[in-house]
Write a protein that holds these residues in place. Sequence first.
Motif, short mmCIF file in Angstrom:
data_model
loop_
_atom_site.label_atom_id
_atom_site.label_comp_id
_atom_site.label_asym_id
_atom_site.label_seq_id
_atom_site.Cartn_x
_atom_site.Cartn_y
_atom_site.Cartn_z
N GLY A 123 0.81 -1.22 0.00
CA GLY A 123 0.00 0.00 0.00
C GLY A 123 0.85 1.27 0.00
O GLY A 123 0.32 2.37 -0.03
N GLN A 124 2.18 1.08 0.04
CA GLN A 124 3.07 2.25 -0.02
C GLN A 124 4.07 2.06 -1.15
O GLN A 124 4.22 0.96 -1.67
CB GLN A 124 3.85 2.37 1.29
CG GLN A 124 3.00 2.69 2.50
CD GLN A 124 3.86 2.59 3.76
OE1 GLN A 124 4.21 1.49 4.19
NE2 GLN A 124 4.22 3.73 4.33
N ARG A 125 4.79 3.14 -1.47
CA ARG A 125 5.76 3.01 -2.56
C ARG A 125 7.09 3.69 -2.20
O ARG A 125 7.10 4.72 -1.53
CB ARG A 125 5.21 3.63 -3.83
CG ARG A 125 4.71 5.05 -3.67
CD ARG A 125 4.74 5.80 -4.96
NE ARG A 125 6.09 6.09 -5.38
CZ ARG A 125 6.41 6.71 -6.50
NH1 ARG A 125 5.45 7.10 -7.32
NH2 ARG A 125 7.66 6.96 -6.83
N PRO A 126 8.22 3.09 -2.64
CA PRO A 126 9.50 3.76 -2.42
C PRO A 126 9.63 4.97 -3.35
O PRO A 126 8.99 5.02 -4.40
CB PRO A 126 10.54 2.69 -2.78
CG PRO A 126 9.82 1.74 -3.67
CD PRO A 126 8.36 1.83 -3.36
N SER A 127 10.46 5.94 -2.96
CA SER A 127 10.63 7.15 -3.78
C SER A 127 11.88 7.06 -4.63
O SER A 127 12.84 6.37 -4.29
CB SER A 127 10.76 8.37 -2.88
OG SER A 127 9.64 8.46 -2.05
N VAL A 128 11.84 7.81 -5.71
CA VAL A 128 13.01 7.90 -6.58
C VAL A 128 13.87 9.08 -6.11
O VAL A 128 13.36 10.14 -5.78
CB VAL A 128 12.57 8.12 -8.05
CG1 VAL A 128 13.76 8.45 -8.94
CG2 VAL A 128 11.83 6.89 -8.55
N ASP A 129 15.18 8.85 -6.04
CA ASP A 129 16.12 9.93 -5.73
C ASP A 129 17.30 9.77 -6.68
O ASP A 129 18.11 8.87 -6.53
CB ASP A 129 16.58 9.83 -4.26
CG ASP A 129 17.62 10.89 -3.91
OD1 ASP A 129 18.12 11.57 -4.81
OD2 ASP A 129 17.95 11.01 -2.71
#
Length: 390
Positions: A133-139
Amino acid sequence: MAKSKSSANFNMTATTLAGLEEVLAQELRDLGAQYVKPGVRAVTFSGNQYLLYQANLWCRTAIRILKPFAQFKARDEKELYLKVREQDWSRFMGVNDTFAINAVVSRSTFEHSLFVSQLTKDAIVDQFRDKTGQRPSVDVATPDVRINLHMHENIVTLALDSSGDSLHRRGYRQQTNVAPLNEVLAAGILLLSGWDRKSPLYDPMCGSGTFLTEAAMLAHNIAPGVYRRDFGFMRWPDYDAALYQRVYQDALAQEDADAEVEIFGSDIDPDFVEATFQNLEFAELDQYVRVKELNFKEATKPVDKGILVMNPPYGERIGDENEINDLYKMIGDTLKSGFQEWDAFIFTGNLEAAKHIGLKPSRRIPLYNGPIECRLFKYELYRGSRREKE
């Protein structure tokens, strides 16, 4: 008895610059890598976790050390998306980690690496969103996990990037000139020259001192990675801090502070000489190198025999064609009059101007400086004629 994770061997790929593949392959063999095979701007090899850490610390001509974990064929977008999504991404990162994708695409139905990165990112994010239900972020700048996607003729290889920042960023450079030489390229040129790391070495157009710094590290057996505090593998779930500490301490133990090697540098520009001093001082190499302000036109050999290595301007910023040709003619004249019994290696991207050196090179090695096609010319400077020498 089952092998511990750190002693089990796996396949890796080290990327490099065009022309340095064989040099890097030899560096990896010297570290004990197995099944070493040079390719195009890359070398594949096999080893354990100790070697993975070692390669990051020791390889002077590697840009990244990659650990491949999946390979598959993707004929179209849908297939690429599904195959990427099939991977279990929770093995490599958590939902709170940031990630970045570096895609390289060649000879494939996909034309844009940016599009391929975007599709790969979507597949990873969607998998996490479905499961948690969550997502990792792009950096893109400082991700926790860097993923490398290489696509050649629709065969996709996914790999973890163990280096993080490119390995040419050694961490010693404080001051640079306008266009400093890439550290990997400088180290590669020194290794290609066949310099024995004992003979005197002189760079008469030292700029911010990249050749001098890399030469001092070679002469005193200093691993180029010891100045860095951070590698990509340090954020992997299987990072073994104690093992890395062992690799790092082993590297420090191999340094040879007492090696007596004469390394000289000079430049016509006092700002460059100052920058070189600062870089050498920061790297704690200033006691090994002598640098002074000097016009090469007035230079003579500092000792009887040695090797000279230089990267003169190519002329993009000098402007006048006659001026750059005169500079190269002066280089040739100075070598002839002041450096008999020396070997000179001149690295340049101006192949027309190089003709004005007026000496016959005994070797011509093709290399690139970024997009610029260059040559490393070797000149053997005899006293009198070659015939007398023979």
